[in-house]
Scaffold this motif. Structure first.
Motif, PDB file in Angstrom:
ATOM      1  N   THR A  81      13.482   5.945  11.627  1.00  0.00           N
ATOM      2  CA  THR A  81      12.118   6.361  11.875  1.00  0.00           C
ATOM      3  C   THR A  81      11.518   6.783  10.548  1.00  0.00           C
ATOM      4  O   THR A  81      12.001   7.727   9.912  1.00  0.00           O
ATOM      5  CB  THR A  81      12.069   7.521  12.882  1.00  0.00           C
ATOM      6  N   ILE A  82      10.477   6.085  10.107  1.00  0.00           N
ATOM      7  CA  ILE A  82       9.886   6.309   8.799  1.00  0.00           C
ATOM      8  C   ILE A  82       8.528   6.962   8.984  1.00  0.00           C
ATOM      9  O   ILE A  82       7.638   6.387   9.620  1.00  0.00           O
ATOM     10  CB  ILE A  82       9.743   4.978   8.040  1.00  0.00           C
ATOM     11  N   GLU A  83       8.384   8.164   8.431  1.00  0.00           N
ATOM     12  CA  GLU A  83       7.113   8.883   8.513  1.00  0.00           C
ATOM     13  C   GLU A  83       6.316   8.594   7.253  1.00  0.00           C
ATOM     14  O   GLU A  83       6.661   9.048   6.168  1.00  0.00           O
ATOM     15  CB  GLU A  83       7.365  10.381   8.657  1.00  0.00           C
ATOM     16  N   LEU A  84       5.243   7.833   7.406  1.00  0.00           N
ATOM     17  CA  LEU A  84       4.343   7.493   6.313  1.00  0.00           C
ATOM     18  C   LEU A  84       3.171   8.461   6.321  1.00  0.00           C
ATOM     19  O   LEU A  84       2.953   9.159   7.315  1.00  0.00           O
ATOM     20  CB  LEU A  84       3.852   6.051   6.486  1.00  0.00           C
ATOM     21  N   PRO A  85       2.389   8.522   5.245  1.00  0.00           N
ATOM     22  CA  PRO A  85       1.249   9.441   5.234  1.00  0.00           C
ATOM     23  C   PRO A  85       0.232   9.195   6.353  1.00  0.00           C
ATOM     24  O   PRO A  85      -0.400  10.132   6.824  1.00  0.00           O
ATOM     25  CB  PRO A  85       0.604   9.192   3.872  1.00  0.00           C
ATOM     26  N   ASP A  86       0.087   7.950   6.820  1.00  0.00           N
ATOM     27  CA  ASP A  86      -0.930   7.648   7.828  1.00  0.00           C
ATOM     28  C   ASP A  86      -0.380   7.297   9.206  1.00  0.00           C
ATOM     29  O   ASP A  86      -1.122   7.312  10.182  1.00  0.00           O
ATOM     30  CB  ASP A  86      -1.839   6.529   7.334  1.00  0.00           C
ATOM     31  N   ASP A  87       0.901   6.973   9.324  1.00  0.00           N
ATOM     32  CA  ASP A  87       1.482   6.641  10.631  1.00  0.00           C
ATOM     33  C   ASP A  87       2.995   6.769  10.593  1.00  0.00           C
ATOM     34  O   ASP A  87       3.559   7.189   9.597  1.00  0.00           O
ATOM     35  CB  ASP A  87       1.060   5.238  11.092  1.00  0.00           C
ATOM     36  N   THR A  88       3.640   6.417  11.690  1.00  0.00           N
ATOM     37  CA  THR A  88       5.098   6.450  11.803  1.00  0.00           C
ATOM     38  C   THR A  88       5.570   5.077  12.258  1.00  0.00           C
ATOM     39  O   THR A  88       5.006   4.488  13.166  1.00  0.00           O
ATOM     40  CB  THR A  88       5.535   7.513  12.833  1.00  0.00           C
ATOM     41  N   ILE A 104       0.824  -1.214   0.000  1.00  0.00           N
ATOM     42  CA  ILE A 104       0.000   0.000   0.000  1.00  0.00           C
ATOM     43  C   ILE A 104       0.856   1.262   0.000  1.00  0.00           C
ATOM     44  O   ILE A 104       0.373   2.326  -0.357  1.00  0.00           O
ATOM     45  CB  ILE A 104      -0.981   0.026   1.192  1.00  0.00           C
ATOM     46  N   HIS A 105       2.123   1.135   0.335  1.00  0.00           N
ATOM     47  CA  HIS A 105       3.028   2.278   0.338  1.00  0.00           C
ATOM     48  C   HIS A 105       3.964   2.271  -0.874  1.00  0.00           C
ATOM     49  O   HIS A 105       4.917   3.052  -0.910  1.00  0.00           O
ATOM     50  CB  HIS A 105       3.848   2.314   1.622  1.00  0.00           C
ATOM     51  N   ALA A 106       3.704   1.414  -1.855  1.00  0.00           N
ATOM     52  CA  ALA A 106       4.554   1.351  -3.045  1.00  0.00           C
ATOM     53  C   ALA A 106       4.523   2.682  -3.781  1.00  0.00           C
ATOM     54  O   ALA A 106       3.466   3.293  -3.949  1.00  0.00           O
ATOM     55  CB  ALA A 106       4.075   0.234  -3.965  1.00  0.00           C
ATOM     56  N   HIS A 107       5.694   3.162  -4.177  1.00  0.00           N
ATOM     57  CA  HIS A 107       5.890   4.409  -4.922  1.00  0.00           C
ATOM     58  C   HIS A 107       5.483   5.652  -4.132  1.00  0.00           C
ATOM     59  O   HIS A 107       5.305   6.713  -4.718  1.00  0.00           O
ATOM     60  CB  HIS A 107       5.153   4.372  -6.259  1.00  0.00           C
ATOM     61  N   ALA A 108       5.321   5.539  -2.837  1.00  0.00           N
ATOM     62  CA  ALA A 108       4.989   6.700  -2.010  1.00  0.00           C
ATOM     63  C   ALA A 108       6.282   7.392  -1.582  1.00  0.00           C
ATOM     64  O   ALA A 108       7.321   6.757  -1.403  1.00  0.00           O
ATOM     65  CB  ALA A 108       4.203   6.275  -0.778  1.00  0.00           C
TER      66      ALA A 108
END
Length: 61
Positions: free
Chosen positions: A28-35, A12-16
């Motif tokens: 520490t990876i900051e994703l659009p919906d969580d960390t 779901i995070h491919a190419h993000a």
């Protein structure tokens, strides 16, 4: 791949585009919906802050 370490985030995070903060022991990876916090498995330093530029197209006719 960050600092020579591959990190699986899921399809779901491919190419993000994500932001990664690197310390001596964690990523520490900051994703659009969580960390997410991932333990480092390598000791390689981060050499480049910017990602590689895309390749230029060759001759186009």
């Amino acid at each position: 791949m960050v600092a020579g370490q591959k990190v699986a985030l899921g399809r779901i995070h491919a190419h993000a585009i994500v932001t990664v903060h690197v310390s001596d022991t964690t990523l520490t990876i900051e994703l659009p919906d969580d960390t997410r916090v991932v333990r480092r498995t390598t000791a390689q330093p981060v050499r480049s802050i910017k990602a590689a530029r895309p390749r230029k197209a060759g001759h186009v006719s």
